[in-house]
Write an enzyme that holds these catalytic residues in place. Structure first.
Site, PDB file in Angstrom:
ATOM      1  N   LYS A  18       0.848  -1.200   0.000  1.00 30.05           N
ATOM      2  CA  LYS A  18       0.000   0.000   0.000  1.00 30.05           C
ATOM      3  C   LYS A  18       0.876   1.240   0.000  1.00 30.05           C
ATOM      4  O   LYS A  18       2.022   1.205   0.431  1.00 30.05           O
ATOM      5  CB  LYS A  18      -0.921   0.014   1.218  1.00 30.05           C
ATOM      6  N   ALA A  34      -7.166   2.257  12.980  1.00 25.45           N
ATOM      7  CA  ALA A  34      -7.648   1.030  12.313  1.00 25.45           C
ATOM      8  C   ALA A  34      -7.934   1.208  10.829  1.00 25.45           C
ATOM      9  O   ALA A  34      -8.542   0.346  10.204  1.00 25.45           O
ATOM     10  CB  ALA A  34      -8.875   0.455  13.031  1.00 25.45           C
TER      11      ALA A  34
END
Length: 317
Positions: A198, A230
């Site tokens: 990512k 999160a």
């Protein structure tokens, strides 16, 4: 009768960040909790009184530098100073969660390295040893010029998943930085690993790109050291399911879980989030998907081994 630890020179004190864990630790060692009070002057300054003699004792202070970080850090520094001035023989700081660890290098110009600054503060206050769990970056050990025992939570998390008897597991690192951690868990579970590649356009904004490794039809276990907002872990979980994973579990050592974290986890594809109690969890954070495992046995064993001058690394063999 609970077991009694025979050596009266071992003293354990708890400050305000994680009293529940500290109580568990002293119970497992077999000693009474050291007596001290932490209060505040009306302007918020910390006042600490140690209410028993600790002259010539080996003292262990349990304090996670978790939210509110600055308050808990100041409590710790003031406690260490009080112990030093009360003639403790050794001052061992037990930090289950070491805050400010995410700034461990200069990623951009003119940035601070707060992990090093906090190490300097703890040493200057007078600590003679640090015991910590899963530092964000292992090289933080090198920021200290005093001995540091670096405990790892992977065995505790792995043991929990082993009991579930999954047939086809893949351990997934949510980014490149966590590959070593994922590999440690995968080796214990005798499973392959996958990596989520990512790119992060801005701090606290995660963008999942692609998955390196075979996850199709498998039970995926995402592992990280800290879960804060999160964003990374929930995007990773959703990407795994979209790419053919059967179900997704997530685990971490330090459940910071700030801001939108709990809503994100509740609404994500994560079936269960397994964390340790390195950070105290208020009742309102206990959602259905959350399972908290205790690190008290690990910490108490480490304290006893340090006190008795035995090897700590054998805990992880």
């Amino acid at each position: 009768m609970p077991k009694q630890y025979p050596d009266g020179s071992l003293k354990v004190f708890s400050l305000n960040s994680n009293p529940g864990l500290a109580e568990e630790i002293v119970e497992k060692i077999g000693i009474e909790m050291g007596k001290c009070t932490v209060s505040r002057f009306s302007d918020g300054e910390v006042q600490i009184n140690i209410e028993e003699s600790i002259r010539g004792c080996d003292v262990y202070v349990i304090q996670s530098t978790s939210n509110p970080v600055n308050q808990h850090l100041m409590e710790l520094l003031i406690m260490v100073d009080a112990l030093k001035r009360a003639s403790a023989k050794t001052i061992n700081v037990v930090i289950p969660y070491y805050g400010y660890a995410r700034q461990d290098r200069k990623a951009r110009s003119r940035e601070p390295i707060t992990a090093k600054l906090v190490a300097n503060l703890i040493e200057t206050a007078g600590a003679t040893r640090v015991i910590s769990l899963d530092l964000h970056a292992p090289q933080i050990q090198g920021f200290f010029d005093i001995p540091i025992d670096h405990l790892v939570g992977v065995p505790i998390l792995t043991e929990y998943f082993e009991k579930k008897n999954f047939d086809d597991i893949v351990v997934v690192s949510p980014d490149h930085g966590g590959v070593t951690r994922a590999r440690k868990m995968a080796d214990r579970l005798k499973a392959p690993i996958a990596i989520i590649d990512k790119r992060r356009p801005r701090p606290n904004v995660a963008e999942v790109m692609n998955i390196v490794g075979n996850i199709e039809g498998k039970t995926a276990i995402l592992i990280d050291d800290i879960i804060d907002t999160a964003g990374t872990i929930t995007l990773a979980a959703n990407a795994l399911v979209e790419n053919g994973a059967k179900e997704v579990y997530a685990c971490c050592s330090h459940p910071v879980l700030s801001g939108p974290a709990l809503d994100r986890i509740q609404n994500s594809k994560i079936k269960e989030l397994v964390v340790t109690n390195s950070i105290a969890m208020p009742a309102e954070k206990h959602i259905d998907k959350l399972t908290q495992l205790s690190v008290a046995s690990l910490m108490s064993e480490a304290i006893i081994r340090v006190h008795e001058e035995q090897s700590v690394s054998t805990l992880f063999d």
